[in-house]
Design a protein around this motif. Structure first.
Motif, PDB file in Angstrom:
ATOM      1  N   THR A 719       0.832  -1.212   0.000  1.00 52.49           N
ATOM      2  CA  THR A 719       0.000   0.000   0.000  1.00 52.49           C
ATOM      3  C   THR A 719       0.860   1.253   0.000  1.00 52.49           C
ATOM      4  O   THR A 719       0.614   2.201  -0.756  1.00 52.49           O
ATOM      5  CB  THR A 719      -0.915   0.000   1.242  1.00 52.49           C
ATOM      6  N   LYS A 720       1.889   1.236   0.843  1.00 53.20           N
ATOM      7  CA  LYS A 720       2.795   2.384   0.909  1.00 53.20           C
ATOM      8  C   LYS A 720       3.472   2.627  -0.441  1.00 53.20           C
ATOM      9  O   LYS A 720       3.555   3.762  -0.922  1.00 53.20           O
ATOM     10  CB  LYS A 720       3.849   2.146   1.996  1.00 53.20           C
ATOM     11  N   LEU A 721       3.954   1.525  -1.061  1.00 57.29           N
ATOM     12  CA  LEU A 721       4.623   1.656  -2.362  1.00 57.29           C
ATOM     13  C   LEU A 721       3.666   2.153  -3.428  1.00 57.29           C
ATOM     14  O   LEU A 721       3.986   3.098  -4.159  1.00 57.29           O
ATOM     15  CB  LEU A 721       5.201   0.292  -2.770  1.00 57.29           C
ATOM     16  N   TYR A 722       2.483   1.542  -3.495  1.00 52.66           N
ATOM     17  CA  TYR A 722       1.552   1.873  -4.574  1.00 52.66           C
ATOM     18  C   TYR A 722       1.057   3.313  -4.455  1.00 52.66           C
ATOM     19  O   TYR A 722       1.000   4.044  -5.447  1.00 52.66           O
ATOM     20  CB  TYR A 722       0.374   0.895  -4.542  1.00 52.66           C
ATOM     21  N   PHE A 723       0.692   3.725  -3.228  1.00 54.79           N
ATOM     22  CA  PHE A 723       0.276   5.109  -3.031  1.00 54.79           C
ATOM     23  C   PHE A 723       1.416   6.071  -3.374  1.00 54.79           C
ATOM     24  O   PHE A 723       1.205   7.113  -3.999  1.00 54.79           O
ATOM     25  CB  PHE A 723      -0.166   5.334  -1.570  1.00 54.79           C
ATOM     26  N   GLY A 724       2.613   5.701  -2.945  1.00 53.86           N
ATOM     27  CA  GLY A 724       3.762   6.571  -3.246  1.00 53.86           C
ATOM     28  C   GLY A 724       3.987   6.745  -4.736  1.00 53.86           C
ATOM     29  O   GLY A 724       4.240   7.852  -5.213  1.00 53.86           O
ATOM     30  N   LEU A 725       3.874   5.658  -5.474  1.00 53.80           N
ATOM     31  CA  LEU A 725       4.063   5.730  -6.930  1.00 53.80           C
ATOM     32  C   LEU A 725       2.981   6.583  -7.590  1.00 53.80           C
ATOM     33  O   LEU A 725       3.273   7.408  -8.468  1.00 53.80           O
ATOM     34  CB  LEU A 725       4.057   4.320  -7.529  1.00 53.80           C
ATOM     35  N   LEU A 726       1.732   6.400  -7.165  1.00 56.33           N
ATOM     36  CA  LEU A 726       0.637   7.159  -7.774  1.00 56.33           C
ATOM     37  C   LEU A 726       0.744   8.648  -7.455  1.00 56.33           C
ATOM     38  O   LEU A 726       0.582   9.513  -8.339  1.00 56.33           O
ATOM     39  CB  LEU A 726      -0.711   6.611  -7.284  1.00 56.33           C
ATOM     40  N   LEU A 727       1.010   8.970  -6.200  1.00 57.56           N
ATOM     41  CA  LEU A 727       1.094  10.382  -5.812  1.00 57.56           C
ATOM     42  C   LEU A 727       2.289  11.073  -6.480  1.00 57.56           C
ATOM     43  O   LEU A 727       2.191  12.228  -6.910  1.00 57.56           O
ATOM     44  CB  LEU A 727       1.203  10.488  -4.288  1.00 57.56           C
ATOM     45  N   GLU A 728       3.410  10.356  -6.559  1.00 56.47           N
ATOM     46  CA  GLU A 728       4.586  10.954  -7.206  1.00 56.47           C
ATOM     47  C   GLU A 728       4.362  11.089  -8.705  1.00 56.47           C
ATOM     48  O   GLU A 728       4.873  12.019  -9.342  1.00 56.47           O
ATOM     49  CB  GLU A 728       5.825  10.116  -6.914  1.00 56.47           C
ATOM     50  N   THR A 729       3.584  10.173  -9.295  1.00 58.74           N
ATOM     51  CA  THR A 729       3.241  10.291 -10.711  1.00 58.74           C
ATOM     52  C   THR A 729       2.390  11.541 -10.949  1.00 58.74           C
ATOM     53  O   THR A 729       2.563  12.236 -11.958  1.00 58.74           O
ATOM     54  CB  THR A 729       2.488   9.035 -11.189  1.00 58.74           C
ATOM     55  N   LYS A 730       1.471  11.815 -10.018  1.00 57.43           N
ATOM     56  CA  LYS A 730       0.668  13.046 -10.123  1.00 57.43           C
ATOM     57  C   LYS A 730       1.568  14.275 -10.088  1.00 57.43           C
ATOM     58  O   LYS A 730       1.384  15.220 -10.864  1.00 57.43           O
ATOM     59  CB  LYS A 730      -0.354  13.113  -8.979  1.00 57.43           C
ATOM     60  N   ASP A 731       2.546  14.269  -9.171  1.00 60.35           N
ATOM     61  CA  ASP A 731       3.484  15.397  -9.093  1.00 60.35           C
ATOM     62  C   ASP A 731       4.295  15.527 -10.376  1.00 60.35           C
ATOM     63  O   ASP A 731       4.573  16.637 -10.841  1.00 60.35           O
ATOM     64  CB  ASP A 731       4.425  15.217  -7.899  1.00 60.35           C
ATOM     65  N   LEU A 732       4.667  14.383 -10.949  1.00 59.27           N
ATOM     66  CA  LEU A 732       5.426  14.396 -12.197  1.00 59.27           C
ATOM     67  C   LEU A 732       4.606  15.024 -13.325  1.00 59.27           C
ATOM     68  O   LEU A 732       5.110  15.867 -14.087  1.00 59.27           O
ATOM     69  CB  LEU A 732       5.828  12.961 -12.567  1.00 59.27           C
ATOM     70  N   ILE A 733       3.342  14.631 -13.412  1.00 60.87           N
ATOM     71  CA  ILE A 733       2.467  15.192 -14.451  1.00 60.87           C
ATOM     72  C   ILE A 733       2.259  16.680 -14.219  1.00 60.87           C
ATOM     73  O   ILE A 733       2.310  17.498 -15.159  1.00 60.87           O
ATOM     74  CB  ILE A 733       1.116  14.446 -14.456  1.00 60.87           C
ATOM     75  N   ALA A 734       2.033  17.058 -12.950  1.00 60.81           N
ATOM     76  CA  ALA A 734       1.793  18.469 -12.636  1.00 60.81           C
ATOM     77  C   ALA A 734       3.001  19.330 -12.983  1.00 60.81           C
ATOM     78  O   ALA A 734       2.866  20.428 -13.556  1.00 60.81           O
ATOM     79  CB  ALA A 734       1.445  18.613 -11.151  1.00 60.81           C
ATOM     80  N   SER A 735       4.200  18.856 -12.635  1.00 62.43           N
ATOM     81  CA  SER A 735       5.426  19.614 -12.949  1.00 62.43           C
ATOM     82  C   SER A 735       5.615  19.739 -14.457  1.00 62.43           C
ATOM     83  O   SER A 735       6.020  20.788 -14.963  1.00 62.43           O
ATOM     84  CB  SER A 735       6.638  18.932 -12.326  1.00 62.43           C
ATOM     85  N   THR A 736       5.292  18.654 -15.176  1.00 62.05           N
ATOM     86  CA  THR A 736       5.425  18.679 -16.636  1.00 62.05           C
ATOM     87  C   THR A 736       4.486  19.705 -17.249  1.00 62.05           C
ATOM     88  O   THR A 736       4.874  20.475 -18.136  1.00 62.05           O
ATOM     89  CB  THR A 736       5.130  17.279 -17.219  1.00 62.05           C
ATOM     90  N   MET A 737       3.248  19.730 -16.769  1.00 58.93           N
ATOM     91  CA  MET A 737       2.283  20.679 -17.318  1.00 58.93           C
ATOM     92  C   MET A 737       2.633  22.116 -16.944  1.00 58.93           C
ATOM     93  O   MET A 737       2.434  23.042 -17.731  1.00 58.93           O
ATOM     94  CB  MET A 737       0.878  20.322 -16.822  1.00 58.93           C
ATOM     95  N   SER A 738       3.133  22.328 -15.741  1.00 62.18           N
ATOM     96  CA  SER A 738       3.563  23.678 -15.343  1.00 62.18           C
ATOM     97  C   SER A 738       4.697  24.156 -16.246  1.00 62.18           C
ATOM     98  O   SER A 738       4.745  25.325 -16.647  1.00 62.18           O
ATOM     99  CB  SER A 738       4.022  23.670 -13.885  1.00 62.18           C
ATOM    100  N   LEU A 739       5.607  23.239 -16.562  1.00 60.91           N
ATOM    101  CA  LEU A 739       6.706  23.582 -17.464  1.00 60.91           C
ATOM    102  C   LEU A 739       6.176  23.966 -18.843  1.00 60.91           C
ATOM    103  O   LEU A 739       6.613  24.957 -19.438  1.00 60.91           O
ATOM    104  CB  LEU A 739       7.662  22.392 -17.554  1.00 60.91           C
ATOM    105  N   LEU A 740       5.216  23.192 -19.365  1.00 59.03           N
ATOM    106  CA  LEU A 740       4.655  23.486 -20.683  1.00 59.03           C
ATOM    107  C   LEU A 740       3.931  24.821 -20.692  1.00 59.03           C
ATOM    108  O   LEU A 740       4.032  25.605 -21.654  1.00 59.03           O
ATOM    109  CB  LEU A 740       3.703  22.367 -21.102  1.00 59.03           C
ATOM    110  N   GLN A 741       3.187  25.118 -19.633  1.00 59.02           N
ATOM    111  CA  GLN A 741       2.469  26.385 -19.558  1.00 59.02           C
ATOM    112  C   GLN A 741       3.439  27.564 -19.524  1.00 59.02           C
ATOM    113  O   GLN A 741       3.221  28.587 -20.180  1.00 59.02           O
ATOM    114  CB  GLN A 741       1.566  26.392 -18.328  1.00 59.02           C
TER     115      GLN A 741
END
Length: 756
Positions: A719-741
């Protein structure tokens, strides 16, 4: 029986040729770094001058060949068979050791390696002889020339201290005279400096070196010895006059001439001192074979019955062998890529300017720097302020106002390069004429470090990295001695028991490892070429910023895309080894970002006056890239730690969901990479529009996992691993979109003033 030793001699000379190649690749740093670092003349000119010096210096080396025959062990205590075992073990160990240091780009000492290899092999064979005869190991000292070996080793260690001290002192006073604005000073004191430099080179390189050449008549040598003082005084006056003439009427920078002559002199001194390291052992083996062959034809004595007393004493080395060795060294000098890699290490540590540092600080370097800062503060309190300010004025450097100048600037100026070459060549020549095979690498490296210290090249911002680099190099020298001793001893024992079969296997092993090393090095060079992006020295306008930033984004996105896919796949298979490789590969991505951020200072200084907003844009882009790399780093390292700790595998549904995210992310990142590779920035809008859909998908998976916990999930670690991967993936997507904007907004503003 005779055929076996002929085969061994052929193998030894073949190994000697290889040793010349790998040895010169390492030792080229000795005579190339000062001229290359100062950029006084083109590289082609430097190589031509150095090649002539190496070829001439090869003739001067004959006297030092005695070191291989009797400098380390007592030949009269060993039979011919045992001598050949020692020499074969030494050559195999030397090739492998030097090639290893070349591959990692660190300068090491060919002299130290050959001395400790001879010592290790001789000690091993001596111990075996004692074991099978008297068993009295206290007699080991009868087999080893302890007095000469100790003299050589102490000379090598002492040369490190002397070279650093002399380099520091000479450079300090030279800088006081010339300052960093030395162009005007050359008109008044350049001739004297040139006279001193050329006279010193004349005396120590030529006059003292002539006695090593057999073809020089005795009368000429006697005349030079009896009139040395007169020759030196007259030489100084003549060279000073010539220097003044060159400066005044021909408008030639005398420092360039000193650097060229110094490069020649140091290359000559290198060949004269170090050639024994490469061919001394095979020549000694050849001479041993001739001694045994003559005895065998006369009395029929067997190889294990003839003691090698005949190696004691002075034996002239054939000139054609020295010239052949010189030719091989010159060819290597021109075509060895590893030589340039080793040179880069020393030039980087000695450079005057800031920039990317190769070595990481350690507790020793931090402690030393902190100590010297405190000591410097105490000295400043004692010295009068007015005097301290005058000294500081002498060491005030030229201001580099743009990054273009910074990138193109030499690593250090021609004053320091001249001192490096003259001091190092003189020290090496003195040792050569005293028949002491000191380490030319140690001398040139420590002179270079001493002059850089005296030049205040190691300031508060760089000192901890430079000192760490010096410590790493010096630490490598001690490793050289230990590995050389143990390696040669091991090979000697293997050959002692294995005979000709062991020799064949070891030679084959050496060939395979050398070829493999060459292939790996070529791949590494190709990878480094691919990593070299846009020429940062050209970035001064908004258009160029856009191009540079596009390449940075594309490169990082590509790396993140591959890493996410590999991590998800390897986590699904629970593949520890591949996850470990992924975890290490993240370091390269992080280093790329650190390097880019390290150049921000020069980037901002190089921009046009109306590009202030561009500086803010560039900094924010790097910040978003760093956030993205940190996210993929967390994903990769967390996955590795989970598997490394032997926790339960993720469930099939969890792996499938992660793979679904990977497919969507891969499509997204491919689109982004295509945009920045082709500069079709108008497509950014479409990519940004897809972001919410992807984020919503990740949020749905988080809700699914919450449901699993309440119904079927039994592993808190999963659970710890899976939640960590999903939440960090969200941060990765958010940072990518902020960069594009951010890029989209900057691109819109840029279009108002720039036509693409």
């Amino acid at each position: 029986m005779e055929d076996v030793y002929i085969v061994m001699l052929v193998a030894l000379f073949a190994l000697a040729i290889t040793d010349l190649v790998v040895g010169v690749s390492n030792d080229a740093v000795n005579f190339l770094n000062s001229a290359i670092g100062s950029k006084a003349v083109p590289l082609r000119t430097i190589l031509i001058v150095a090649s002539i010096g190496v070829a001439v210096g090869a003739i001067f080396s004959s006297g030092l060949m005695e070191v291989a025959r009797e400098g380390i062990f007592v030949p009269g205590k060993f039979y011919f068979e045992e001598i050949m075992i020692i020499f074969m073990a030494v050559m195999i160990a030397d090739i492998l050791l030097l090639d290893f240091f070349n591959s990692i780009g660190l300068p090491t000492s060919t002299t130290v390696s050959i001395v400790f290899e001879l010592l290790g092999a001789a000690v091993c064979v001596s111990l075996l002889k004692i074991y099978y005869s008297t068993g009295d190991y206290s007699t080991i000292y009868e087999y080893i020339n302890t007095a000469k070996a100790t003299q050589i080793i102490l000379g090598i260690l002492l040369s490190v201290v002397i070279a650093f001290t002399v380099g520091t002192v000479v450079q300090y006073f030279s800088r006081l005279v010339f300052t960093f604005q030395y162009e005007k000073k050359l008109k008044y004191v350049g001739a004297i400096f040139g006279g001193l430099s050329f006279t010193a080179i004349l005396y120590f390189i030529l006059m003292k070196g002539l006695k090593s050449i057999a073809i020089i008549p005795v009368e000429v040598l006697d005349y030079i010895n009896n009139n040395s003082l007169v020759i030196v005084v007259v030489g100084f006056l003549i060279f000073t006059g010539i220097s003044q003439l060159v400066i005044t009427y021909f408008k030639v920078n005398i420092l360039k001439l000193i650097i060229l002559v110094g490069t020649f002199a140091l290359a000559l001194a290198f060949a004269g001192n170090d050639l024994v390291n490469f061919i001394g052992v095979p020549i000694a083996a050849w001479q041993s074979f001739e001694i045994w062959q003559s005895a065998y034809q006369a009395t029929g004595v067997l190889p294990n019955e003839l003691l090698m007393d005949g190696l004691t004493g002075k034996v002239q080395t054939p000139v054609f062998l020295l010239l052949l060795a010189g030719i091989i060294m010159v060819i290597t000098l021109w075509f060895s890529k590893k030589a340039m890699r080793v040179t880069d290490t020393e030039v980087n540590l000695a450079r005057q300017s800031e920039g990317s540092e190769r070595f990481e600080p350690n507790f020793i370097s931090r402690g030393l720097v902190r100590y010297f800062i405190l000591a410097g503060n105490m000295v400043e309190r004692v010295i009068p302020t007015s005097f301290s300010e005058k000294l500081s004025e002498k060491f005030r450097k030229k201001e580099l106002v743009s990054r273009t100048k910074q990138m193109d600037a030499p690593s250090f100026d021609m004053v320091r390069a001249s001192v490096n070459l003259v001091v190092a060549s003189i020290l090496i020549s003195i040792a050569t004429n005293l028949k002491l095979p000191l380490s030319t690498t140690y001398v040139t490296f420590m002179v270079a470090m001493g002059t850089s210290l005296a030049d205040r090249a190691w300031d508060r911002d760089s000192a901890v990295y430079r000192v760490a680099g010096v410590i790493n190099v010096i630490g490598g020298w001690f490793v050289t001695a230990l590995v050389a001793f143990m390696g040669a001893a091991t090979f000697a024992a293997i050959i002692y028991f294995g005979g000709i079969i062991a020799i064949a296997i070891l030679v084959l092993l050496a060939v395979v490892l050398i070829v493999r090393s060459a292939v790996v090095h070529s791949r590494k060079v190709e990878e480094e070429k691919k990593l070299k992006r846009y020429n940062k020295s050209d970035i001064v306008t908004i258009n160029e910023i856009t191009v540079e930033t596009s390449e940075n984004i594309s490169s990082v996105i590509k790396g993140i895309n591959k890493m996410f896919t590999k991590t998800v796949d390897n986590l699904g298979y629970h593949d520890l080894n591949k996850l470990k490789k992924n975890s290490k590969a993240i370091d390269k991505l992080e280093e790329e970002i650190d390097e880019l951020k390290g150049n921000i200072f020069y980037f901002i200084k190089s921009l046009d006056d109306d590009s202030i907003e561009a500086s803010k844009f560039y900094i924010l882009i790097l910040d978003y890239l760093q956030d993205m790399v940190q996210s993929i780093g967390f994903i990769t390292r967390t996955s590795y730690n989970h598997v490394h700790n032997n926790h339960k595998n993720l469930k099939f549904n969890q792996v499938r969901e992660l793979k679904g995210i990977d497919v969507k992310l891969q499509s997204l990142f491919d689109d982004i990479q295509h945009i920045f590779d082709t500069h079709k920035f108008g497509n950014i809008e479409g990519v940004i529009a897809e972001k919410q859909q992807l984020l919503d998908h990740v949020s749905e998976l988080i809700e699914k996992q919450i449901t699993r916990i309440r119904t079927s999930e039994t592993s808190p670690k999963n659970t710890k691993l899976y939640f960590g991967l999903l939440l960090e993936t969200k941060d990765l997507i958010a940072s990518t979109m902020s960069l594009l904007q951010l890029f989209r907004e900057f691109n819109k503003e840029a279009k108002q003033t720039i036509n693409y």
